[in-house]
Design an enzyme around this catalytic site. Structure first.
Site, mmCIF file in Angstrom:
data_model
loop_
_atom_site.group_PDB
_atom_site.id
_atom_site.type_symbol
_atom_site.label_atom_id
_atom_site.label_comp_id
_atom_site.label_asym_id
_atom_site.label_seq_id
_atom_site.Cartn_x
_atom_site.Cartn_y
_atom_site.Cartn_z
ATOM 1 C CG HIS A 249 -0.111 0.175 2.518
ATOM 2 N ND1 HIS A 249 0.651 -0.830 3.055
ATOM 3 C CD2 HIS A 249 0.050 1.250 3.334
ATOM 4 C CE1 HIS A 249 1.233 -0.400 4.161
ATOM 5 N NE2 HIS A 249 0.892 0.855 4.348
ATOM 6 C CG ASP B 24 1.781 4.816 4.979
ATOM 7 O OD1 ASP B 24 1.259 3.697 5.113
ATOM 8 O OD2 ASP B 24 2.937 5.081 5.359
ATOM 9 C CG HIS C 24 5.155 0.973 2.783
ATOM 10 N ND1 HIS C 24 4.468 2.087 2.360
ATOM 11 C CD2 HIS C 24 4.718 0.727 4.046
ATOM 12 C CE1 HIS C 24 3.658 2.504 3.314
ATOM 13 N NE2 HIS C 24 3.777 1.692 4.354
ATOM 14 N NE ARG D 47 2.307 5.074 9.595
ATOM 15 C CZ ARG D 47 1.306 4.482 8.944
ATOM 16 N NH1 ARG D 47 1.536 3.370 8.263
ATOM 17 N NH2 ARG D 47 0.097 4.969 8.981
HETATM 18 C C1 SIN Z 1 3.659 0.465 7.642
HETATM 19 O O1 SIN Z 1 2.952 -0.007 6.759
HETATM 20 O O2 SIN Z 1 3.737 1.694 7.821
HETATM 21 C C2 SIN Z 1 4.488 -0.442 8.531
HETATM 22 C C3 SIN Z 1 5.693 -0.942 7.863
HETATM 23 C C4 SIN Z 1 6.472 -1.885 8.749
HETATM 24 O O3 SIN Z 1 6.055 -2.199 9.864
HETATM 25 O O4 SIN Z 1 7.531 -2.358 8.318
#
Ligand code: SIN
Length: 293
Positions: free
Chosen positions: A114, A116, A269, A284
């Protein structure tokens, strides 16, 4: 809340481009010091050029992460407010750790590819993820270069999708994630109301570089607007499969105190996951971007 920084001096840091379809490592920069306007310009340009920046060995506080993220734009607050870092609503805890039987963060974030917050009108420009605790095994994060995905898309598909729009919904995989893992709380009516589906262009133009990128994901894109369901499903599957071909993907293996910053307008990602018994915790922040066009 104010971040406490050392006095402002220009830092001499290196930008090493990765031998990969995206990404660069920044070494010699200390983000616990305030970044000067000149250093900020170099970082900003590197972010546009390489889409993912890896800042090694950053001993920064949550306040400093929030302050550095805020240099790029307004910060977004995630709908799952139960996983905010106490006192820091802009920080979402990504973690598989439970304390007193309760999850301290979202343990299955990123288990589908996805970009974000593509499910809101103004999706994230970029996201910063700062490692707090890393597992001895697993826990990698993968990134796919969506400019490359567009540039290498067969011509017949390009002309088919260039002017299409697709629906993105936070709820698209929610029930499936709830079925798979213990991390997803039931959403309140108020939370559901915050994440109404939106239409986004299937191919977006980066507002700062002008480069085109595919902008659909297996996590949030539910259908292509105006197409019959089976055609839409088939076309989306072709776009998903093409986007994450190995030649478009970089796999980040975390090192202690890494802070990474990626461009959601250029990349998708995926969190690869780690064994349940190994602790993983990251903080995050997400920065609001423009309405995609
Ligand atoms: C996310 O999708 O922001 C998390 C990525 C992760 O935990 O590596």
């Amino acid at each position: 809340m104010s971040a406490v920084f050392s006095p402002v001096t220009t830092q001499s840091f290196d930008i090493q481009v990765l031998d990969a379809p995206l990404g660069a490592t920044i070494s010699g920069l200390d983000l616990s010091q305030e970044v000067t306007p000149d250093d900020f310009r170099r970082i900003h340009q590197a972010h546009l050029d390489h889409h993912l920046l890896i800042f090694r060995d950053q001993r920064i506080t949550p306040d400093q992460q929030v302050a550095f993220s805020g240099r790029f734009g307004a910060l977004q607050i995630h709908v799952l407010n139960q996983f905010q870092l106490p006192g820091h609503p802009e920080i979402m805890i990504i973690s598989n750790i439970k304390e007193n039987g309760q999850p301290i963060g979202l343990g299955d974030a990123g288990h589908f590819w996805h970009s974000d917050l593509s499910y809101v009108e103004k999706p994230s420009l970029g996201s910063m993820l700062h490692a707090q605790e890393l597992p001895a095994e697993g826990g990698d994060t993968l990134f796919a270069n969506m400019h490359l995905a567009w540039d290498t898309l067969p011509t017949y598909l390009r002309s088919q999708v260039e002017d299409l729009q697709a629906e993105h919904s936070y709820l698209a995989q929610y029930a499936e994630l709830q079925r798979r893992s213990p991390w997803r709380p039931n959403l309140t009516a108020e939370q559901v109301a915050q994440v109404k589906p939106v239409l986004q262009p299937v191919v977006r133009t980066h507002p700062e570089t002008g480069r085109k990128a595919l902008f659909v994901s297996e996590h949030f894109t539910t259908r292509i607007d105006g197409l019959p369901e089976d055609e839409s499903r088939d076309l989306l599957q072709q776009l998903f499969d093409h986007s994450v071909k190995p030649e478009h993907v970089y796999r980040h293996q975390w090192q202690p105190h890494d802070m990474i910053f990626w461009d959601n307008r250029s990349l998708m990602h995926l969190a690869a996951g780690c064994p349940d018994h190994l602790r993983r915790k990251l903080y995050r922040t997400t920065i609001e971007g423009d309405v995609p066009f």
